[in-house]
Design an enzyme around this catalytic site. Structure first.
Site, short mmCIF file in Angstrom:
data_model
loop_
_atom_site.label_atom_id
_atom_site.label_comp_id
_atom_site.label_asym_id
_atom_site.label_seq_id
_atom_site.Cartn_x
_atom_site.Cartn_y
_atom_site.Cartn_z
N LYS A 206 48.65 22.91 37.71
CA LYS A 206 47.68 23.51 37.48
C LYS A 206 47.35 24.08 36.55
CE LYS A 206 45.46 27.53 39.98
NZ LYS A 206 46.04 28.51 41.35
N GLU A 212 57.53 23.48 31.07
CA GLU A 212 58.50 21.85 31.26
C GLU A 212 57.46 21.17 30.95
OE1 GLU A 212 58.14 25.15 32.26
OE2 GLU A 212 60.29 25.65 33.24
N GLY A 267 50.00 27.22 43.26
CA GLY A 267 50.70 26.20 43.20
C GLY A 267 51.75 26.09 44.03
N ARG A 268 52.25 27.13 44.82
CA ARG A 268 53.25 26.64 46.15
C ARG A 268 52.74 26.29 47.29
NH1 ARG A 268 53.62 31.40 43.59
NH2 ARG A 268 52.85 33.27 44.84
N GLU A 353 58.67 33.39 46.15
CA GLU A 353 57.80 33.18 44.95
C GLU A 353 56.36 33.92 45.53
OE1 GLU A 353 56.65 30.74 41.07
OE2 GLU A 353 55.56 30.49 42.27
N HIS A 384 80.35 22.35 57.56
CA HIS A 384 81.60 22.24 56.52
C HIS A 384 81.40 22.66 55.59
CE1 HIS A 384 82.85 19.46 59.26
NE2 HIS A 384 81.13 19.09 59.83
N LYS A 512 59.31 33.82 30.52
CA LYS A 512 58.91 32.68 29.96
C LYS A 512 58.81 33.54 28.30
CE LYS A 512 55.97 30.23 33.63
NZ LYS A 512 54.53 30.32 33.92
O1 F6P Z 1 56.17 30.31 37.08
C1 F6P Z 1 56.13 29.25 37.88
C2 F6P Z 1 54.87 28.61 38.56
O2 F6P Z 1 53.84 29.40 37.84
C3 F6P Z 1 54.76 28.84 39.68
O3 F6P Z 1 54.06 29.42 39.98
C4 F6P Z 1 53.72 27.00 39.77
O4 F6P Z 1 53.68 26.22 40.80
C5 F6P Z 1 54.52 26.65 38.21
O5 F6P Z 1 55.36 27.88 37.44
C6 F6P Z 1 53.82 25.51 38.12
O6 F6P Z 1 52.93 25.53 37.69
P1 F6P Z 1 51.81 24.58 36.69
O7 F6P Z 1 51.54 23.92 37.76
O8 F6P Z 1 50.90 25.75 36.58
O9 F6P Z 1 52.22 24.02 36.10
#
Ligand code: F6P
Length: 547
Positions: A206, A212, A267-268, A353, A384, A512
């Site tokens: 987003k 990452e 995002g979630r 979150e 188990h 971060k």
């Molecule tokens: O770091 C958490 C977060 O901001 C989440 O809320 C989000 O879903 C995820 O990182 C990924 O964010 P993006 O879609 O902006 O890469």
């Protein structure tokens, strides 16, 4: 009421009697504490509630601003107040956008919202159709056979969970591969199975700034270059799903390959948007539409149903009851379905979150506990592993057991066995085993009375452990959509009752920020002011780091 609700809940929690007794006293208990929505049954009778406590909880909801907040959300108000954003994910699953009343709070106006959503859905559907038909060709004319989906958090967990959950609906000649973690083994292991000429890449972010995702995307782009792909070739293979159009363009994604997101989709909560593309690819456009339809059906239930029968409200109240009345700190999500095994991780982000906060929306601190630690795995595996603790520890762990009634396979008896275990666990948690029962059991096994008494104390289970049981007709796209929306709305209600903004996530930012100077220190910059532990760890790491 809400002024002293927290102490009222704690006081009331202490008055709860034995669940086993409650069932014995009231044969209609299961009926009275069950509700249906979108053909999903929720049996919440195995909870530590009686008429008095349930009336207290219902009263809490009735006098809360849940309805007002829901109306604000539907009207497009900027209820995500710290980011000044509307919250519009429910729009994305609406089949008929002509009735959209959401127009005052979105970054774009009413008509444009509808038009943009429709255009994005069409763009997604066209891409899926092209991939399914084998019409999408790579840079040397070969048919695309694989898609790498690069994203993390909300840009990964939803599609990954849903693709797995809907395995029986897979109908795609193209395989989707998920790359999330910055640990490069994920991307290198994935690339080892693939060829650039037949691989499409979608960078899902987003913000288009998540470290990452960008780092993994750079590695994948380098892989293309290493295999002789020039800029034009890479353009043909790279797509993005993002709200940051300029950053995606700067990365080199052609404008016609950018699937838009909007700042009003968290995002979630984004599985319903272009972030759902991997699901659409794997199950096809019609089934993806069914996922959205199931979500919309749960929206209608949530919006239209009185709180007494409103499934998200009921789940929200029960969660609050255990957290604020009983002091529980965790909540187990236990799908009795191998294909739903990623649901606990998905709900983990959705819940923790959203509501893992101790500052209210108005900036004041809360004086009560908020979101639980969400955990869990597929049953029967957990039986188990950690169910021993659920049954016999002194902790109370409220658990949601989730089962699909009709499986997508022919092994009827095995499915009955799975269901038997699911129901038996909730029954065992509820009724427990008394000393007398355990003692008689030992005698029946041939022990003398001394041996029986000695062992029986270890076999006692206190019972009175709460659970919900959710029964889905089947694990189809439609019912999965309803289930996801159910948890979304539950979490929304809890955020309102706790007075927190469920739609920001400032807590993830500090880590971060701090990783940046640490990375510099790891790369040899000795000028970073760090605490002695972090400094020591870096030194230890660097002295032994070899490549
Ligand atoms: O770091 C958490 C977060 O901001 C989440 O809320 C989000 O879903 C995820 O990182 C990924 O964010 P993006 O879609 O902006 O890469």
């Amino acid at each position: 009421m809400s002024g002293n609700i927290w102490s009222a809940l704690a006081t009331q929690a202490k008055q709860q009697g034995s669940l086993r007794q409650a069932f014995a006293d009231d044969p209609s208990r299961a009926n009275r504490f069950s509700v249906s929505a979108c053909d999903i049954l929720l049996d919440y009778s195995k909870n530590l509630i009686d008429d008095t406590s349930w009336a207290l909880l219902q009263d809490f909801a009735q006098h809360s601003p849940i309805k007002t907040a829901l109306n604000s959300m539907l009207a497009g108000d900027k209820i995500n107040n710290t980011e000044q954003r509307a919250v519009g994910h429910m729009l994305l699953r609406k089949a008929d956008l002509s009735s959209v009343s959401l127009d005052n709070g979105l970054a774009i106006g009413k008509c444009e919202v509808s038009a943009e959503i429709i255009a994005c859905k069409e763009q997604m559907a066209n891409l899926v159709s092209q991939l399914h038909a084998g019409d999408y060709l790579g840079f040397n004319g070969q048919v695309i056979t694989d898609v790498i989906w690069i994203g993390i958090g909300g840009s990964l967990l939803g599609p990954q969970m849903a693709v797995e959950a809907l395995t029986p609906y897979h109908c795609s000649p193209v395989q989707v591969h998920f790359v999330g973690n910055i640990d490069p083994v994920v991307v290198t292991d994935t690339l080892a199975q693939l060829k650039p000429a037949t691989t499409l890449v979608c960078v899902a972010s987003k913000s288009f700034s998540t470290e990452e995702t960008i780092q993994n995307a750079l590695l994948v782009r380098q892989w293309f270059t290493d295999h002789g792909a020039d800029t034009a070739a890479i353009n043909q293979h790279f797509w993005a799903a993002t709200s940051n159009l300029s950053a995606a363009a700067e990365f080199g994604i052609p404008a016609q390959h950018i699937l838009p997101l909007w700042d009003w989709v968290g995002g979630r909560f984004s599985i319903w948007s272009a972030i759902g593309l991997p699901v659409a690819i794997m199950i096809g456009n019609d089934n993806f539409t069914q996922l959205l339809a199931g979500g919309e059906a749960m929206d209608q239930h949530f919006v239209q149903t009185p709180f007494t029968d409103n499934m998200p409200v009921i789940l929200a109240l029960l969660g609050i009851w255990y957290i604020n009345g009983f002091g529980c700190q965790t909540q187990a999500i236990l799908p009795y379905s191998h294909y739903l095994r990623l649901l606990p991780s998905y709900v983990q982000q959705l819940d923790m979150e959203s509501n893992g906060k101790s500052i209210k929306a108005d900036g004041h601190s809360v004086s009560y506990a908020t979101a639980p630690v969400i955990w869990g795995d597929a049953g029967t595996n957990g039986q188990h592993a950690y169910h021993q603790l659920l049954h016999q520890s002194s902790l109370i762990v409220p658990a949601d057991f989730i089962l699909a009634i009709t499986p997508q396979h022919q092994h009827k008896e095995q499915h009955q066995r799975l269901a038997a275990h699911c129901f038996a666990q909730t029954q065992a948690l509820m009724q427990g085993k008394t000393f007398t029962e355990a003692y008689q059991e030992c005698l029946a096994e041939g022990m003398d009375s001394e041996q029986a008494a000695a062992l029986a104390v270890h076999k006692v289970s206190a019972g009175n452990k709460p659970s919900n049981t959710l029964l889905l007709p089947t694990l189809s796209p439609y019912y999965l959509g309803s289930l996801i929306a159910l948890y979304e709305h539950k979490i929304f209600c809890q955020g309102i009752l706790w007075q927190i903004n469920s739609f920001d996530q400032w807590g993830v930012e500090l880590g971060k920020q701090l990783s940046k100077p640490i990375l510099q220190a790891l790369q040899g910059d000795t000028n970073q002011a760090l605490d002695s532990s972090t400094q020591g760890l870096i030194q230890h790491f660097m002295q032994r780091y070899t490549l």
